[in-house]
Scaffold this motif. Structure first.
Motif, PDB file in Angstrom:
ATOM      1  N   VAL A   3      45.366  40.788  39.634  1.00  0.00           N
ATOM      2  CA  VAL A   3      44.947  40.784  38.220  1.00  0.00           C
ATOM      3  C   VAL A   3      43.537  41.371  38.095  1.00  0.00           C
ATOM      4  CG1 VAL A   3      44.312  39.282  36.279  1.00  0.00           C
ATOM      5  CG2 VAL A   3      46.444  38.867  37.534  1.00  0.00           C
ATOM      6  N   LYS A   4      42.644  40.951  38.968  1.00  0.00           N
ATOM      7  CA  LYS A   4      41.260  41.437  38.886  1.00  0.00           C
ATOM      8  C   LYS A   4      41.202  42.943  39.086  1.00  0.00           C
ATOM      9  CE  LYS A   4      36.891  40.587  38.335  1.00  0.00           C
ATOM     10  NZ  LYS A   4      36.392  39.993  37.079  1.00  0.00           N
ATOM     11  N   GLN A   5      41.973  43.442  40.065  1.00  0.00           N
ATOM     12  CA  GLN A   5      41.936  44.883  40.337  1.00  0.00           C
ATOM     13  C   GLN A   5      42.543  45.681  39.189  1.00  0.00           C
ATOM     14  OE1 GLN A   5      43.626  45.297  44.288  1.00  0.00           O
ATOM     15  NE2 GLN A   5      41.573  45.402  45.173  1.00  0.00           N
ATOM     16  N   ARG A   6      43.612  45.156  38.603  1.00  0.00           N
ATOM     17  CA  ARG A   6      44.313  45.915  37.569  1.00  0.00           C
ATOM     18  C   ARG A   6      43.550  45.918  36.246  1.00  0.00           C
ATOM     19  NH1 ARG A   6      49.930  47.031  36.228  1.00  0.00           N
ATOM     20  NH2 ARG A   6      50.270  46.860  38.470  1.00  0.00           N
ATOM     21  N   PHE A   7      42.943  44.786  35.881  1.00  0.00           N
ATOM     22  CA  PHE A   7      42.464  44.661  34.498  1.00  0.00           C
ATOM     23  C   PHE A   7      40.942  44.624  34.335  1.00  0.00           C
ATOM     24  CE2 PHE A   7      46.779  42.941  34.522  1.00  0.00           C
ATOM     25  CZ  PHE A   7      47.348  43.737  33.543  1.00  0.00           C
ATOM     26  N   GLU A   8      40.194  44.291  35.386  1.00  0.00           N
ATOM     27  CA  GLU A   8      38.728  44.286  35.269  1.00  0.00           C
ATOM     28  C   GLU A   8      38.254  43.475  34.068  1.00  0.00           C
ATOM     29  OE1 GLU A   8      38.169  48.561  35.317  1.00  0.00           O
ATOM     30  OE2 GLU A   8      37.895  48.526  37.490  1.00  0.00           O
ATOM     31  N   VAL A   9      38.756  42.260  33.958  1.00  0.00           N
ATOM     32  CA  VAL A   9      38.325  41.318  32.916  1.00  0.00           C
ATOM     33  C   VAL A   9      37.928  40.016  33.627  1.00  0.00           C
ATOM     34  CG1 VAL A   9      39.849  42.285  31.142  1.00  0.00           C
ATOM     35  CG2 VAL A   9      40.673  40.404  32.606  1.00  0.00           C
ATOM     36  N   PRO A  10      37.276  39.097  32.912  1.00  0.00           N
ATOM     37  CA  PRO A  10      36.972  37.816  33.550  1.00  0.00           C
ATOM     38  C   PRO A  10      38.260  37.086  33.944  1.00  0.00           C
ATOM     39  CG  PRO A  10      35.615  38.130  31.600  1.00  0.00           C
ATOM     40  CD  PRO A  10      36.655  39.215  31.580  1.00  0.00           C
ATOM     41  N   VAL A  11      38.343  36.725  35.222  1.00  0.00           N
ATOM     42  CA  VAL A  11      39.531  36.054  35.754  1.00  0.00           C
ATOM     43  C   VAL A  11      39.122  34.684  36.312  1.00  0.00           C
ATOM     44  CG1 VAL A  11      41.377  36.140  37.492  1.00  0.00           C
ATOM     45  CG2 VAL A  11      40.637  38.241  36.350  1.00  0.00           C
ATOM     46  N   PHE A  12      39.895  33.684  35.955  1.00  0.00           N
ATOM     47  CA  PHE A  12      39.648  32.324  36.438  1.00  0.00           C
ATOM     48  C   PHE A  12      40.905  31.819  37.142  1.00  0.00           C
ATOM     49  CE2 PHE A  12      36.660  33.222  33.185  1.00  0.00           C
ATOM     50  CZ  PHE A  12      35.509  32.564  33.563  1.00  0.00           C
ATOM     51  N   ALA A  13      40.736  30.837  38.006  1.00  0.00           N
ATOM     52  CA  ALA A  13      41.898  30.191  38.615  1.00  0.00           C
ATOM     53  C   ALA A  13      41.699  28.693  38.539  1.00  0.00           C
ATOM     54  CB  ALA A  13      42.073  30.633  40.063  1.00  0.00           C
ATOM     55  N   TYR A  14      42.798  27.985  38.529  1.00  0.00           N
ATOM     56  CA  TYR A  14      42.770  26.525  38.453  1.00  0.00           C
ATOM     57  C   TYR A  14      43.204  25.973  39.800  1.00  0.00           C
ATOM     58  CZ  TYR A  14      43.163  22.139  35.666  1.00  0.00           C
ATOM     59  OH  TYR A  14      42.995  20.886  35.118  1.00  0.00           O
ATOM     60  N   GLN A  15      42.247  25.355  40.504  1.00  0.00           N
ATOM     61  CA  GLN A  15      42.590  24.617  41.725  1.00  0.00           C
ATOM     62  C   GLN A  15      43.165  23.291  41.216  1.00  0.00           C
ATOM     63  OE1 GLN A  15      39.240  23.354  44.285  1.00  0.00           O
ATOM     64  NE2 GLN A  15      40.479  23.928  46.055  1.00  0.00           N
ATOM     65  N   VAL A  16      44.482  23.207  41.166  1.00  0.00           N
ATOM     66  CA  VAL A  16      45.127  22.154  40.380  1.00  0.00           C
ATOM     67  C   VAL A  16      45.161  20.808  41.107  1.00  0.00           C
ATOM     68  CG1 VAL A  16      46.498  23.800  39.028  1.00  0.00           C
ATOM     69  CG2 VAL A  16      47.471  22.764  41.121  1.00  0.00           C
ATOM     70  N   SER A  17      45.702  19.837  40.393  1.00  0.00           N
ATOM     71  CA  SER A  17      45.641  18.448  40.857  1.00  0.00           C
ATOM     72  C   SER A  17      46.267  18.261  42.239  1.00  0.00           C
ATOM     73  CB  SER A  17      46.322  17.549  39.835  1.00  0.00           C
ATOM     74  OG  SER A  17      47.663  17.957  39.602  1.00  0.00           O
TER      75      SER A  17
END
Ligand code: PBG
Length: 309
Positions: A246-260
């Protein structure tokens, strides 16, 4: 000198669970070390976050069973737990902390699904989007800084963006849970918001198949085209390939959720002596940064920020 990536408290978002009452702290058994807090406790956590340099909180309500219904209409109540928590944090901390609010119906429905269902229990996309728009406007009016739809309905970003603009909330951001998988890692979260005992079936008709990566890029492309300011990949560690793509394709702020479930795995490893908590926390969070995340939602956020000084 050769280090390529860094981790600071500014990269962390701290998810918190809100419950009714005053002076209440309810530990969540399946998330050892994490509690639900009444609104006053949430404000104390917000002040703690400010002191630690954490820029943003993510709020999730544990709605009382009697306020849950088939259509989740408590989500539209201007005095619901979520709105009271938003207002209290904003009164106490103002612009010192960002408040990111969850948009989805599962904390409010009597069946635990994220949307409205038909007689067969199938989640109805378009009818749900109307509710999500109302829920977003409700949170925006209470003072939310970032609206974060975690429901995975199609078309909701465009509808929410248009509604926010229409009500003069043009500076409120949208962080879309764009690539959210139908994962086995969400169990403890459902305990924390009180929906695990209610949920019948699964969420596979609207959350993504863990086998798919190209579909994640299509989901992200749609949400960006509809007006999302940033996007999220969820869960975290098992999906770092998606973050990178996603980061390489779109160059927008990317977040991830280290989930429960990821949090619970680390704590379980620590309990049986299979690893060192501080090292596991910092290594996993740094891995998100290396993969391309601007920031990470993590239940270890406050602990990590303390370690990072
Ligand atoms: C549901 C929602 C979930 C999480 C955040 N929002 C669970 C689900 O989809 O059932 C999971 C977060 C976690 O596991 O930490 N709207």
């Amino acid at each position: 000198m050769h280090r390529e990536n860094t981790l600071t408290p500014a990269n962390l978002i701290w998810p918190l669970f809100v419950t009714e009452g005053t002076g209440v702290e309810e530990p969540v058994a399946s998330l050892p070390g994490v509690s639900r807090w009444s609104v006053d406790g949430i404000v104390a956590r917000a002040k703690e976050a400010v002191a630690l340099g954490i820029p943003c909180l993510a709020l999730f309500p544990n709605t009382q069973p009697e306020r849950r219904s088939e259509d989740g209409r408590e989500a539209l109540n201007p005095d619901n737990l979520m709105c009271r928590a938003i207002r209290a944090i904003k009164d106490a901390c103002g612009e010192d902390i960002g408040v990111l609010t969850d948009v989805a119906l599962d904390p409010y429905t009597s069946h635990g699904q994220d949307g409205l269902i038909d007689a067969a229990g199938y989640v109805l996309n378009d009818a749900t989007v109307e509710m999500l728009v109302g829920q977003s406007l409700n949170q925006a009016a209470a003072g939310a800084d970032i609206i974060a739809p975690s429901d995975m309905m199609d078309g909701r970003i465009a509808a929410i963006r248009a509604a926010l603009e229409g009500e003069g909330h043009s500076n409120i951001q949208i962080m879309s849970y764009a690539a959210k998988y139908a994962s086995a890692f969400y169990g403890p979260f459902r305990d924390a918001v009180g929906s695990s005992g209610l949920l019948k079936g699964n969420k596979k008709t609207y959350q993504m198949d863990p086998a798919n990566a190209e579909e994640a890029l299509r989901e992200v492309a749609m949400d960006l085209a509809e007006g999302a300011d940033s996007v999220m990949v969820k869960p975290g560690l098992p999906y770092l390939d998606i973050v990178r793509a996603v980061k390489q394709r779109f160059e927008v702020p990317v977040f991830a959720y280290q989930v429960s479930g990821e949090y619970a795995m680390i704590e379980a490893a620590v309990t049986v002596g299979a690893g060192d908590r501080d090292a596991l926390v910092l290594e996993t969070l740094l891995a998100f940064r290396r993969a391309g995340c601007n920031g990470v939602l993590s239940y270890h956020a406050a602990h990590a920020a303390r370690l990072l000084g």
